[in-house]
Scaffold this motif. Sequence first.
Motif, PDB file in Angstrom:
ATOM      1  N   ALA A  73       1.042  -1.315  -0.159  1.00  0.00           N
ATOM      2  CA  ALA A  73       0.028   0.029  -0.102  1.00  0.00           C
ATOM      3  C   ALA A  73       0.947   1.353  -0.035  1.00  0.00           C
ATOM      4  O   ALA A  73       0.510   2.434  -0.624  1.00  0.00           O
ATOM      5  N   LYS A  74       1.954   1.285   0.826  1.00  0.00           N
ATOM      6  CA  LYS A  74       2.863   2.433   0.839  1.00  0.00           C
ATOM      7  C   LYS A  74       3.336   2.546  -0.627  1.00  0.00           C
ATOM      8  O   LYS A  74       3.684   3.858  -1.039  1.00  0.00           O
ATOM      9  N   LYS A  75       3.919   1.573  -1.147  1.00  0.00           N
ATOM     10  CA  LYS A  75       4.455   1.658  -2.331  1.00  0.00           C
ATOM     11  C   LYS A  75       3.661   2.037  -3.480  1.00  0.00           C
ATOM     12  O   LYS A  75       3.927   2.670  -4.738  1.00  0.00           O
ATOM     13  N   MET A  76       2.457   1.486  -3.396  1.00  0.00           N
ATOM     14  CA  MET A  76       1.562   2.005  -4.885  1.00  0.00           C
ATOM     15  C   MET A  76       0.632   3.051  -4.859  1.00  0.00           C
ATOM     16  O   MET A  76       0.503   3.505  -5.779  1.00  0.00           O
ATOM     17  N   GLY A  77       0.878   4.070  -3.782  1.00  0.00           N
ATOM     18  CA  GLY A  77       0.328   5.430  -3.846  1.00  0.00           C
ATOM     19  C   GLY A  77      -1.303   5.343  -4.145  1.00  0.00           C
ATOM     20  O   GLY A  77      -1.805   4.535  -4.061  1.00  0.00           O
ATOM     21  N   LYS A  78      -1.647   6.536  -4.228  1.00  0.00           N
ATOM     22  CA  LYS A  78      -2.946   6.858  -4.579  1.00  0.00           C
ATOM     23  C   LYS A  78      -3.555   6.229  -5.895  1.00  0.00           C
ATOM     24  O   LYS A  78      -4.588   5.406  -5.851  1.00  0.00           O
ATOM     25  N   GLU A  79      -2.791   6.450  -7.053  1.00  0.00           N
ATOM     26  CA  GLU A  79      -3.079   5.588  -8.217  1.00  0.00           C
ATOM     27  C   GLU A  79      -3.193   4.143  -8.066  1.00  0.00           C
ATOM     28  O   GLU A  79      -4.132   3.611  -8.660  1.00  0.00           O
ATOM     29  N   GLY A  80      -2.241   3.624  -7.445  1.00  0.00           N
ATOM     30  CA  GLY A  80      -2.389   2.074  -7.437  1.00  0.00           C
ATOM     31  C   GLY A  80      -3.416   1.670  -6.345  1.00  0.00           C
ATOM     32  O   GLY A  80      -4.120   0.678  -6.745  1.00  0.00           O
ATOM     33  N   LYS A  81      -4.030   2.534  -5.403  1.00  0.00           N
ATOM     34  CA  LYS A  81      -4.679   2.075  -4.619  1.00  0.00           C
ATOM     35  C   LYS A  81      -6.292   2.243  -5.344  1.00  0.00           C
ATOM     36  O   LYS A  81      -7.089   1.515  -5.286  1.00  0.00           O
ATOM     37  N   GLN A  82      -6.307   3.352  -6.158  1.00  0.00           N
ATOM     38  CA  GLN A  82      -7.647   3.533  -6.937  1.00  0.00           C
ATOM     39  C   GLN A  82      -7.625   2.167  -8.036  1.00  0.00           C
ATOM     40  O   GLN A  82      -8.667   2.037  -8.257  1.00  0.00           O
ATOM     41  N   TYR A  83      -6.467   1.937  -8.768  1.00  0.00           N
ATOM     42  CA  TYR A  83      -6.438   0.917  -9.323  1.00  0.00           C
ATOM     43  C   TYR A  83      -7.293  -0.541  -8.853  1.00  0.00           C
ATOM     44  O   TYR A  83      -8.161  -1.181  -9.441  1.00  0.00           O
ATOM     45  N   VAL A  84      -6.923  -0.792  -7.456  1.00  0.00           N
ATOM     46  CA  VAL A  84      -7.180  -1.805  -7.068  1.00  0.00           C
ATOM     47  C   VAL A  84      -8.950  -1.793  -6.620  1.00  0.00           C
ATOM     48  O   VAL A  84      -9.520  -2.456  -6.573  1.00  0.00           O
ATOM     49  N   ARG A  85      -9.248  -0.514  -6.200  1.00  0.00           N
ATOM     50  CA  ARG A  85     -10.508  -0.216  -6.015  1.00  0.00           C
ATOM     51  C   ARG A  85     -11.311  -0.384  -7.101  1.00  0.00           C
ATOM     52  O   ARG A  85     -12.442  -1.156  -7.219  1.00  0.00           O
ATOM     53  N   ASN A  86     -10.748   0.039  -8.407  1.00  0.00           N
ATOM     54  CA  ASN A  86     -11.734   0.053  -9.494  1.00  0.00           C
ATOM     55  C   ASN A  86     -11.759  -1.340 -10.191  1.00  0.00           C
ATOM     56  O   ASN A  86     -12.923  -1.952 -10.525  1.00  0.00           O
ATOM     57  N   ARG A  87     -10.644  -2.284  -9.868  1.00  0.00           N
ATOM     58  CA  ARG A  87     -10.844  -3.609 -10.168  1.00  0.00           C
ATOM     59  C   ARG A  87     -11.962  -4.496  -9.501  1.00  0.00           C
ATOM     60  O   ARG A  87     -12.626  -5.332  -9.861  1.00  0.00           O
ATOM     61  N   TYR A  88     -11.979  -4.121  -8.194  1.00  0.00           N
ATOM     62  CA  TYR A  88     -12.840  -4.591  -7.092  1.00  0.00           C
ATOM     63  C   TYR A  88     -14.246  -4.293  -7.700  1.00  0.00           C
ATOM     64  O   TYR A  88     -15.074  -5.081  -7.741  1.00  0.00           O
ATOM     65  N   ASP A  89     -14.494  -3.072  -7.963  1.00  0.00           N
ATOM     66  CA  ASP A  89     -15.773  -2.533  -8.668  1.00  0.00           C
ATOM     67  C   ASP A  89     -16.061  -3.091  -9.799  1.00  0.00           C
ATOM     68  O   ASP A  89     -17.289  -3.572 -10.112  1.00  0.00           O
ATOM     69  N   ASN A  90     -15.161  -3.443 -10.575  1.00  0.00           N
ATOM     70  CA  ASN A  90     -15.478  -4.060 -11.858  1.00  0.00           C
ATOM     71  C   ASN A  90     -15.803  -5.489 -11.862  1.00  0.00           C
ATOM     72  O   ASN A  90     -16.803  -6.048 -12.220  1.00  0.00           O
TER      73      ASN A  90
END
Length: 181
Positions: free
Chosen positions: A50-67
């Motif tokens: 989570a520290k390495k992925m930053g805001k964009e990485g976290k948003q990517y994970v959220r988007n994958r979950y939503d998809n």
Amino acid sequence: AHDAGVVKGEIGEAQEHDAAYLLTGVTMGELKRILKEQKKLQRAMVKKAAKKMGKEGKQYVRNRYDNNLRHVDDQVARYLEALPSDALVVIMSDHGEEFWEHGGFEHGHTLYDELLRVPLIVKGGGVTPGRYNAPTSLLDIAPTLARALGTPSDEMSGWPLQDLADGSRKSDFETRPLTFG
């Protein structure tokens, strides 16, 4: 005494690994220690990622979950359309997911709303359509199904959701004690 026994199905996490644990003769105490260490390691890995992925990485994970949720929703809709109109349907979840809203990720370690407020959908079976905000429990599903099928539910834990829907036990649902396991 209990600690010295072989595991075989005594805790959920061991279920898929029963054969391997039985072959090595792992005791219940050893298995609990191993699982606790694995969970701690997994947590540390998630926090580091989570520290390495930053805001964009976290948003990517959220988007994958939503998809993924959207896909499941579409498939459930197709399934429901194929059922007879009088079919009894129950859709439920035992937990939600946290995506760093409170600094955590996944589930099973906090009691925030995103983990606790999950869908419980009942169609048919005498449950009046509507949205109910009173606390319900997965324990309510068995008595709800029993009532819908005309089977006694007096010995069951939980309450029939028909009683919430028709208002006859609304105050009981609204004031029930909330427990978490």
